[in-house]
Design a protein around this motif. Sequence first.
Motif, PDB file in Angstrom:
ATOM      1  N   ASP A 162      -5.033 129.720  23.270  1.00 24.12           N
ATOM      2  CA  ASP A 162      -6.181 128.811  23.322  1.00 24.12           C
ATOM      3  C   ASP A 162      -5.821 127.454  22.731  1.00 24.12           C
ATOM      4  O   ASP A 162      -6.215 126.415  23.234  1.00 24.12           O
ATOM      5  N   MET A 163      -5.069 127.496  21.652  1.00 23.44           N
ATOM      6  CA  MET A 163      -4.701 126.257  20.976  1.00 23.44           C
ATOM      7  C   MET A 163      -3.825 125.379  21.850  1.00 23.44           C
ATOM      8  O   MET A 163      -3.893 124.165  21.806  1.00 23.44           O
ATOM      9  N   GLN A 164      -2.974 126.019  22.669  1.00 21.09           N
ATOM     10  CA  GLN A 164      -2.027 125.259  23.484  1.00 21.09           C
ATOM     11  C   GLN A 164      -2.630 124.836  24.821  1.00 21.09           C
ATOM     12  O   GLN A 164      -2.062 124.020  25.520  1.00 21.09           O
ATOM     13  N   ALA A 165      -3.787 125.435  25.205  1.00 16.03           N
ATOM     14  CA  ALA A 165      -4.398 125.088  26.488  1.00 16.03           C
ATOM     15  C   ALA A 165      -5.015 123.701  26.385  1.00 16.03           C
ATOM     16  O   ALA A 165      -5.305 123.218  25.290  1.00 16.03           O
ATOM     17  N   PRO A 166      -5.242 123.034  27.555  1.00 19.62           N
ATOM     18  CA  PRO A 166      -5.906 121.722  27.513  1.00 19.62           C
ATOM     19  C   PRO A 166      -7.312 121.861  26.960  1.00 19.62           C
ATOM     20  O   PRO A 166      -7.909 122.937  27.069  1.00 19.62           O
ATOM     21  N   PRO A 167      -7.874 120.799  26.379  1.00 15.20           N
ATOM     22  CA  PRO A 167      -9.252 120.863  25.883  1.00 15.20           C
ATOM     23  C   PRO A 167     -10.212 121.228  27.013  1.00 15.20           C
ATOM     24  O   PRO A 167      -9.916 120.978  28.175  1.00 15.20           O
ATOM     25  N   LYS A 168     -11.390 121.818  26.662  1.00 13.10           N
ATOM     26  CA  LYS A 168     -12.320 122.325  27.677  1.00 13.10           C
ATOM     27  C   LYS A 168     -12.757 121.243  28.657  1.00 13.10           C
ATOM     28  O   LYS A 168     -12.861 121.480  29.851  1.00 13.10           O
ATOM     29  N   ALA A 173     -12.538 119.090  34.284  1.00 12.89           N
ATOM     30  CA  ALA A 173     -12.297 117.947  35.166  1.00 12.89           C
ATOM     31  C   ALA A 173     -11.119 118.184  36.090  1.00 12.89           C
ATOM     32  O   ALA A 173     -11.025 117.571  37.149  1.00 12.89           O
ATOM     33  N   ALA A 174     -10.234 119.089  35.732  1.00 11.69           N
ATOM     34  CA  ALA A 174      -8.996 119.266  36.512  1.00 11.69           C
ATOM     35  C   ALA A 174      -9.247 119.702  37.953  1.00 11.69           C
ATOM     36  O   ALA A 174      -8.689 119.109  38.874  1.00 11.69           O
ATOM     37  N   PRO A 175     -10.144 120.722  38.256  1.00 17.29           N
ATOM     38  CA  PRO A 175     -10.344 121.100  39.659  1.00 17.29           C
ATOM     39  C   PRO A 175     -10.923 119.966  40.487  1.00 17.29           C
ATOM     40  O   PRO A 175     -10.536 119.770  41.634  1.00 17.29           O
ATOM     41  N   ALA A 176     -11.852 119.164  39.905  1.00 19.28           N
ATOM     42  CA  ALA A 176     -12.445 118.059  40.648  1.00 19.28           C
ATOM     43  C   ALA A 176     -11.396 117.021  40.986  1.00 19.28           C
ATOM     44  O   ALA A 176     -11.332 116.515  42.112  1.00 19.28           O
ATOM     45  N   ALA A 177     -10.531 116.739  40.020  1.00 12.03           N
ATOM     46  CA  ALA A 177      -9.480 115.749  40.264  1.00 12.03           C
ATOM     47  C   ALA A 177      -8.525 116.246  41.335  1.00 12.03           C
ATOM     48  O   ALA A 177      -8.079 115.488  42.199  1.00 12.03           O
ATOM     49  N   ALA A 178      -8.224 117.562  41.309  1.00  9.89           N
ATOM     50  CA  ALA A 178      -7.315 118.127  42.306  1.00  9.89           C
ATOM     51  C   ALA A 178      -7.937 118.049  43.683  1.00  9.89           C
ATOM     52  O   ALA A 178      -7.265 117.735  44.675  1.00  9.89           O
ATOM     53  N   ALA A 179      -9.278 118.309  43.783  1.00  4.97           N
ATOM     54  CA  ALA A 179      -9.954 118.241  45.081  1.00  4.97           C
ATOM     55  C   ALA A 179      -9.918 116.813  45.610  1.00  4.97           C
ATOM     56  O   ALA A 179      -9.707 116.586  46.800  1.00  4.97           O
ATOM     57  N   ALA A 212      -0.789 118.608  45.532  1.00  2.00           N
ATOM     58  CA  ALA A 212      -1.584 118.653  44.294  1.00  2.00           C
ATOM     59  C   ALA A 212      -1.518 120.041  43.730  1.00  2.00           C
ATOM     60  O   ALA A 212      -1.609 121.026  44.454  1.00  2.00           O
ATOM     61  N   ASN A 213      -1.364 120.111  42.455  1.00  2.00           N
ATOM     62  CA  ASN A 213      -1.348 121.393  41.764  1.00  2.00           C
ATOM     63  C   ASN A 213      -2.754 121.745  41.346  1.00  2.00           C
ATOM     64  O   ASN A 213      -3.371 121.043  40.575  1.00  2.00           O
ATOM     65  N   PRO A 214      -3.319 122.850  41.916  1.00  2.00           N
ATOM     66  CA  PRO A 214      -4.705 123.158  41.565  1.00  2.00           C
ATOM     67  C   PRO A 214      -4.899 123.582  40.153  1.00  2.00           C
ATOM     68  O   PRO A 214      -5.996 123.674  39.668  1.00  2.00           O
ATOM     69  N   GLU A 215      -3.827 123.925  39.474  1.00  2.00           N
ATOM     70  CA  GLU A 215      -3.999 124.408  38.122  1.00  2.00           C
ATOM     71  C   GLU A 215      -4.518 123.286  37.232  1.00  2.00           C
ATOM     72  O   GLU A 215      -3.971 122.267  37.117  1.00  2.00           O
TER      73      GLU A 215
END
Length: 215
Positions: A162-168, A173-179, A212-215
């Motif tokens: 959890d600590m190493q994952a990106p902030p919530k 925002a990541a899926p919207a940016a990927a779309a 684009a990387n969906p992750e």
Amino acid sequence: MAPERAGFWTEIPQLTRAIARAMGVTFRNLLRRPITVRYPTVKRVYPDRFRGILALTYDGETGEENCIGCRLCEYICPPQVIKVEMLKAEKRNYAKTFTLELYSCEFCELCVQVCPTDAIIMLKSFDLATADRRELLLDKDRLHALGLQFEPSWATGNRLRDMQAPPKAAKAAAPAAAADRRAPEPAAEAAPPAPSSPDRRAPEASEGAPTANPE
Ligand code: SF4
Ligand code: SF4
């Protein structure tokens, strides 16, 4: 005067200054409280992220072993000091055997980081001093007993991931940016076809273009 005696007399001021400096340090520390403690009668409070000896844990609610024998810790361990045998069962798997050669452990915490069930942890203790290396070959029972004996460190696999994952907010925002990145360029759709080109289809992405990387 002999040259040796002359050397001695010329060094006297230097010696005096060195002794004065040393005595100054002594007097400055004479009334300070000692920073050493009488271990093991007195023990320090270790920091939350203290990486001490390793242990296995039980589930606090069911009392079952947390280890599912997945062997991820075995694969990740740089000096390869962990050996796990999986025992397949109906509802979940277990570790049939689990051994850890603590005398070769690097205390890198990688095994803790990868454990999906928080089964392997580090403890706030290094207190396994022994003259017999065989006592540092820890089997499953011993690892579980250590987990009950000493205070655990803060870190568990899930907490570390959890600590190493990106902030919530960044995660949302990541899926919207990927779309957005995958959507066709409006300019390319609106652009009139070149008069000399018979092909009016929108240009396709070239094979070598990065996707684009969906992750
Ligand atoms: S702390 Fe590092 S070296 Fe020690 S058992 Fe875990 S992965 Fe292996
Ligand atoms: S301690 Fe964790 S990573 Fe290692 S085998 Fe058990 S469940 Fe898998």
